[in-house]
Write a protein that holds these residues in place. Structure first.
Motif, PDB file in Angstrom:
ATOM      1  N   THR A 209       0.817  -1.213   0.000  1.00  0.00           N
ATOM      2  CA  THR A 209       0.000   0.000   0.000  1.00  0.00           C
ATOM      3  C   THR A 209       0.852   1.265   0.000  1.00  0.00           C
ATOM      4  O   THR A 209       0.522   2.249  -0.671  1.00  0.00           O
ATOM      5  CB  THR A 209      -0.934   0.000   1.226  1.00  0.00           C
ATOM      6  OG1 THR A 209      -1.720  -1.179   1.229  1.00  0.00           O
ATOM      7  CG2 THR A 209      -1.840   1.220   1.213  1.00  0.00           C
ATOM      8  N   LEU A 210       1.957   1.259   0.730  1.00  0.00           N
ATOM      9  CA  LEU A 210       2.731   2.484   0.949  1.00  0.00           C
ATOM     10  C   LEU A 210       3.880   2.679  -0.037  1.00  0.00           C
ATOM     11  O   LEU A 210       4.434   3.779  -0.118  1.00  0.00           O
ATOM     12  CB  LEU A 210       3.287   2.489   2.374  1.00  0.00           C
ATOM     13  CG  LEU A 210       2.244   2.598   3.490  1.00  0.00           C
ATOM     14  CD1 LEU A 210       2.872   2.336   4.843  1.00  0.00           C
ATOM     15  CD2 LEU A 210       1.590   3.975   3.464  1.00  0.00           C
ATOM     16  N   THR A 211       4.252   1.651  -0.773  1.00  0.00           N
ATOM     17  CA  THR A 211       5.385   1.779  -1.687  1.00  0.00           C
ATOM     18  C   THR A 211       5.130   2.835  -2.762  1.00  0.00           C
ATOM     19  O   THR A 211       6.022   3.610  -3.126  1.00  0.00           O
ATOM     20  CB  THR A 211       5.707   0.431  -2.343  1.00  0.00           C
ATOM     21  OG1 THR A 211       6.085  -0.501  -1.319  1.00  0.00           O
ATOM     22  CG2 THR A 211       6.849   0.557  -3.346  1.00  0.00           C
ATOM     23  N   GLY A 212       3.914   2.889  -3.291  1.00  0.00           N
ATOM     24  CA  GLY A 212       3.599   3.874  -4.327  1.00  0.00           C
ATOM     25  C   GLY A 212       3.735   5.300  -3.826  1.00  0.00           C
ATOM     26  O   GLY A 212       4.283   6.170  -4.518  1.00  0.00           O
ATOM     27  N   LEU A 213       3.233   5.562  -2.618  1.00  0.00           N
ATOM     28  CA  LEU A 213       3.360   6.902  -2.044  1.00  0.00           C
ATOM     29  C   LEU A 213       4.819   7.284  -1.889  1.00  0.00           C
ATOM     30  O   LEU A 213       5.224   8.410  -2.234  1.00  0.00           O
ATOM     31  CB  LEU A 213       2.647   6.947  -0.691  1.00  0.00           C
ATOM     32  CG  LEU A 213       2.833   8.222   0.123  1.00  0.00           C
ATOM     33  CD1 LEU A 213       2.194   9.413  -0.587  1.00  0.00           C
ATOM     34  CD2 LEU A 213       2.246   8.063   1.516  1.00  0.00           C
ATOM     35  N   CYS A 214       5.631   6.370  -1.360  1.00  0.00           N
ATOM     36  CA  CYS A 214       7.060   6.646  -1.173  1.00  0.00           C
ATOM     37  C   CYS A 214       7.738   6.914  -2.514  1.00  0.00           C
ATOM     38  O   CYS A 214       8.555   7.840  -2.632  1.00  0.00           O
ATOM     39  CB  CYS A 214       7.731   5.478  -0.456  1.00  0.00           C
ATOM     40  SG  CYS A 214       7.130   5.176   1.224  1.00  0.00           S
ATOM     41  N   THR A 215       7.400   6.138  -3.529  1.00  0.00           N
ATOM     42  CA  THR A 215       8.035   6.302  -4.837  1.00  0.00           C
ATOM     43  C   THR A 215       7.711   7.659  -5.438  1.00  0.00           C
ATOM     44  O   THR A 215       8.598   8.373  -5.914  1.00  0.00           O
ATOM     45  CB  THR A 215       7.575   5.185  -5.786  1.00  0.00           C
ATOM     46  OG1 THR A 215       7.895   3.916  -5.210  1.00  0.00           O
ATOM     47  CG2 THR A 215       8.260   5.316  -7.135  1.00  0.00           C
ATOM     48  N   VAL A 216       6.440   8.040  -5.427  1.00  0.00           N
ATOM     49  CA  VAL A 216       6.027   9.301  -6.054  1.00  0.00           C
ATOM     50  C   VAL A 216       6.623  10.494  -5.317  1.00  0.00           C
ATOM     51  O   VAL A 216       7.127  11.448  -5.936  1.00  0.00           O
ATOM     52  CB  VAL A 216       4.495   9.388  -6.097  1.00  0.00           C
ATOM     53  CG1 VAL A 216       4.049  10.768  -6.578  1.00  0.00           C
ATOM     54  CG2 VAL A 216       3.929   8.314  -7.012  1.00  0.00           C
ATOM     55  N   LEU A 217       6.599  10.469  -3.989  1.00  0.00           N
ATOM     56  CA  LEU A 217       7.151  11.595  -3.230  1.00  0.00           C
ATOM     57  C   LEU A 217       8.662  11.707  -3.425  1.00  0.00           C
ATOM     58  O   LEU A 217       9.196  12.814  -3.601  1.00  0.00           O
ATOM     59  CB  LEU A 217       6.814  11.440  -1.746  1.00  0.00           C
ATOM     60  CG  LEU A 217       7.275  12.583  -0.835  1.00  0.00           C
ATOM     61  CD1 LEU A 217       6.685  13.901  -1.298  1.00  0.00           C
ATOM     62  CD2 LEU A 217       6.882  12.315   0.615  1.00  0.00           C
ATOM     63  N   LEU A 218       9.365  10.581  -3.424  1.00  0.00           N
ATOM     64  CA  LEU A 218      10.814  10.627  -3.624  1.00  0.00           C
ATOM     65  C   LEU A 218      11.158  11.020  -5.055  1.00  0.00           C
ATOM     66  O   LEU A 218      12.162  11.700  -5.290  1.00  0.00           O
ATOM     67  CB  LEU A 218      11.420   9.264  -3.286  1.00  0.00           C
ATOM     68  CG  LEU A 218      11.381   8.880  -1.802  1.00  0.00           C
ATOM     69  CD1 LEU A 218      11.854   7.451  -1.605  1.00  0.00           C
ATOM     70  CD2 LEU A 218      12.233   9.837  -0.975  1.00  0.00           C
TER      71      LEU A 218
END
Length: 333
Positions: A209-218
């Motif tokens: 669930t959280l990998t996408g958020l981390c990828t886009v923000l980074l």
């Protein structure tokens, strides 16, 4: 004009000063305007400040009514033995003593800290690697599609994600079928029903669930790093790893601090995914503070103990998050 010249005979040496003197003599109200201007500016600033407070007042009222007041009530209830309906009895710190001595509640806290590895370490690390790889590809169709696909799990409600993954983890679900196709059928099991695999299985749902958020923000953070820094290290003959650790990671310090904060809070306060997949089972293998507070308060009707556990959870979150925020600010100075 001759009198003006006589009073500003040094106008060739101090042209700006003589110009101000000429303006003062030619415009009688100029000096008064200069003396009045600071007070007018103060009045304007005060009026703007009052307007600003009026604009934020509704939000402050809602915050006080729905956050601060319930928090104060929770602190008050934590010192009482109360079932939520009948009369309450003052017990002092007894509820807090129970939180720190009950093996089940301590096990729930331990499980929450185990989930940090799945909710924080895996998503942030994977997001950092994926963002770096996507940046190396020229902006285009592949970059846009990959970002969209990676971010999709973030917009799916956690309850829906938990239900979908519980079907996939079933004995006849997709996970076991894929293992059978690749010759690892001996590993098939009811993942959420096994004491050894239930907590890691739930944690992997959080990672997904959280990998996408981390990828886009980074990826957004990488975009603000000066491209000349990458060119400089390439001219020095640096490889991908040196470029990654000397330019990319230091340049993403603020983004990493934000992501670590968000994901740690998600791990320690997790509820939705576990409630829809295991309800804290099997046994207490996936029991976390959120589920424990829900059970204690709404099933066992021990509102005082549930409030004390909630306050302890809040303090734990602050104790973990605040040093991270402070460290990130200190390193930026």
């Amino acid at each position: 004009m001759s009198s003006l010249r006589s009073r500003s005979g040094d106008d060739t040496t101090y042209p700006a000063l003589s110009a101000r003197r000429v303006a003062r003599d030619l415009v009688p109200g100029a000096a008064a305007e200069q003396t009045v201007r600071p007070s007018a500016r103060l009045r304007t600033g005060g009026r703007a400040g009052r307007i600003g407070w009026l604009l934020v007042a509704p939000a402050l009222l809602f915050y006080a009514a729905f956050v601060l007041w319930p928090l104060l009530q929770g602190v008050q209830y934590s010192f009482y033995d109360w079932n939520g309906i009948g009369p309450s009895t003052w017990v002092g710190l007894a509820n807090y003593v129970t939180v720190f001595t009950d093996p089940d509640l301590l096990g729930a806290i331990r499980n929450a800290f185990v989930l940090i590895a799945f909710f924080t370490v895996i998503p942030v690390t994977a997001g950092l690697v994926l963002a770096t790889l996507i940046r190396s590809v020229r902006a285009g169709f592949f970059s846009s599609v990959s970002q969209t696909i990676l971010f999709l799990p973030q917009i799916i409600p956690l309850a829906a994600a938990g239900i979908a993954w519980s079907w996939m983890y079933a004995q006849t679900g997709a996970v076991n079928q894929i293992l059978g196709w690749i010759g690892l059928g001996r590993l098939a099991r009811p993942w959420l029903g096994d004491y050894q695999t239930a907590l890691p299985a739930v944690g992997l749902i959080g990672s997904w669930t959280l990998t996408g958020l981390c990828t886009v923000l980074l990826l957004t953070g990488i975009g603000k790093i000066d491209a000349s820094l990458y060119e400089a290290v390439r001219l020095d003959g640096a490889g991908w790893w040196r470029e990654f650790f000397t330019i990319t990671v230091p340049g993403l310090r603020q983004e990493l601090a934000v992501l670590v904060t968000i994901t740690i809070i998600a791990a320690l306060s997790s509820f939705d995914i576990i409630y829809t997949t295991t309800l804290g089972g099997p046994g207490r293998a996936t029991l976390v503070p959120g589920i424990s507070i829900y059970r204690i308060g709404f099933t066992q009707s021990e509102v005082g103990l549930a409030s004390a556990f909630g306050i302890v959870l809040m303090i734990l979150v602050l104790a973990v998050v605040l040093p991270i925020q402070r460290l990130s600010k200190v390193r930026d100075k």
